[in-house]
Design a protein around this motif. Sequence first.
Motif, PDB file in Angstrom:
ATOM      1  N   LYS A  89       3.276 -12.194  -1.922  1.00  0.00           N
ATOM      2  CA  LYS A  89       3.948 -11.211  -1.071  1.00  0.00           C
ATOM      3  C   LYS A  89       2.941 -10.337  -0.337  1.00  0.00           C
ATOM      4  O   LYS A  89       3.094 -10.045   0.858  1.00  0.00           O
ATOM      5  N   ILE A  90       1.883  -9.931  -1.020  1.00  0.00           N
ATOM      6  CA  ILE A  90       0.840  -9.120  -0.390  1.00  0.00           C
ATOM      7  C   ILE A  90       0.163  -9.898   0.731  1.00  0.00           C
ATOM      8  O   ILE A  90      -0.135  -9.356   1.799  1.00  0.00           O
ATOM      9  N   GLY A  91      -0.074 -11.190   0.483  1.00  0.00           N
ATOM     10  CA  GLY A  91      -0.720 -12.024   1.496  1.00  0.00           C
ATOM     11  C   GLY A  91       0.109 -12.186   2.757  1.00  0.00           C
ATOM     12  O   GLY A  91      -0.429 -12.524   3.819  1.00  0.00           O
ATOM     13  N   GLU A  92       1.392 -11.950   2.657  1.00  0.00           N
ATOM     14  CA  GLU A  92       2.279 -12.091   3.815  1.00  0.00           C
ATOM     15  C   GLU A  92       2.474 -10.783   4.577  1.00  0.00           C
ATOM     16  O   GLU A  92       3.141 -10.750   5.608  1.00  0.00           O
ATOM     17  N   LEU A  93       1.902  -9.692   4.068  1.00  0.00           N
ATOM     18  CA  LEU A  93       2.119  -8.389   4.699  1.00  0.00           C
ATOM     19  C   LEU A  93       1.386  -8.270   6.030  1.00  0.00           C
ATOM     20  O   LEU A  93       0.264  -8.768   6.167  1.00  0.00           O
ATOM     21  N   PRO A  94       1.981  -7.599   6.989  1.00  0.00           N
ATOM     22  CA  PRO A  94       1.286  -7.322   8.256  1.00  0.00           C
ATOM     23  C   PRO A  94       0.192  -6.280   8.022  1.00  0.00           C
ATOM     24  O   PRO A  94       0.190  -5.572   7.013  1.00  0.00           O
ATOM     25  N   PRO A  95      -0.768  -6.160   8.961  1.00  0.00           N
ATOM     26  CA  PRO A  95      -1.908  -5.243   8.777  1.00  0.00           C
ATOM     27  C   PRO A  95      -1.522  -3.806   8.444  1.00  0.00           C
ATOM     28  O   PRO A  95      -2.164  -3.161   7.616  1.00  0.00           O
ATOM     29  N   ALA A  96      -0.480  -3.280   9.074  1.00  0.00           N
ATOM     30  CA  ALA A  96      -0.094  -1.888   8.843  1.00  0.00           C
ATOM     31  C   ALA A  96       0.289  -1.659   7.389  1.00  0.00           C
ATOM     32  O   ALA A  96      -0.078  -0.637   6.782  1.00  0.00           O
ATOM     33  N   GLN A  97       1.020  -2.603   6.789  1.00  0.00           N
ATOM     34  CA  GLN A  97       1.422  -2.454   5.398  1.00  0.00           C
ATOM     35  C   GLN A  97       0.254  -2.709   4.448  1.00  0.00           C
ATOM     36  O   GLN A  97       0.178  -2.104   3.376  1.00  0.00           O
TER      37      GLN A  97
END
Length: 211
Positions: A89-97
């Motif tokens: 899930k972390i690997g799928e986060l956009p840069p802002a998150q």
Amino acid sequence: FPDSAVRAAEFISNSKIPGDIDGILAMTPQIIKDILVVTGPIYLPEHKLVAETDTILLEIQREVIGARARGESDAKSILKELVPALIVKIGELPPAQMDEIYGFFTNWFANRELTAYFKEPSMQAFFERYDWAGKVYGLSRNWNGEYLAVVNANIASGKTDTVITQKVDLSSVIDLDGTVKNKLVLRRIHKGNQSLYSWHRAANESYIQIF
């Protein structure tokens, strides 16, 4: 913490787990709760539950206590499902998150939510420099003053740490001859009787070291 980490690394190296141990990170459940704030709920199909920031600690406790009661050898299997799911899930986060998660690290280390040990001396020295390695604070020989650390180690106390409140009072009196007399009062209150969960009502046995 470094002493515990070295021993843990020895246990792992002597086990059937493949690979070498370069370092050990110790974290509290608060880290998982903070990450879930950013990622949002995560469904864990093997355990048929949704990991949410407000309930994940209770769910982990419920699963561990239940597995032990059933005599299962791997009582913490929920973590084997949760951690990889979090990493994905972390690997799928956009840069802002991702920036939000990076922003947590300072507080995690400052509040001892995250502690690090590394075998490589330069890496370990880096974390020690910023007091992120969990060492007892080192005082120089010419240091003049007082120091207090109260360290608790839960010994077979189930999951009761979350319902214990602790207050430390230290009073110091300087006599006319310059002698300093200290009185330390440690108050621990067990609030498990206010909980709906049986594992919170177990006895809390804590090995306490005072430095």
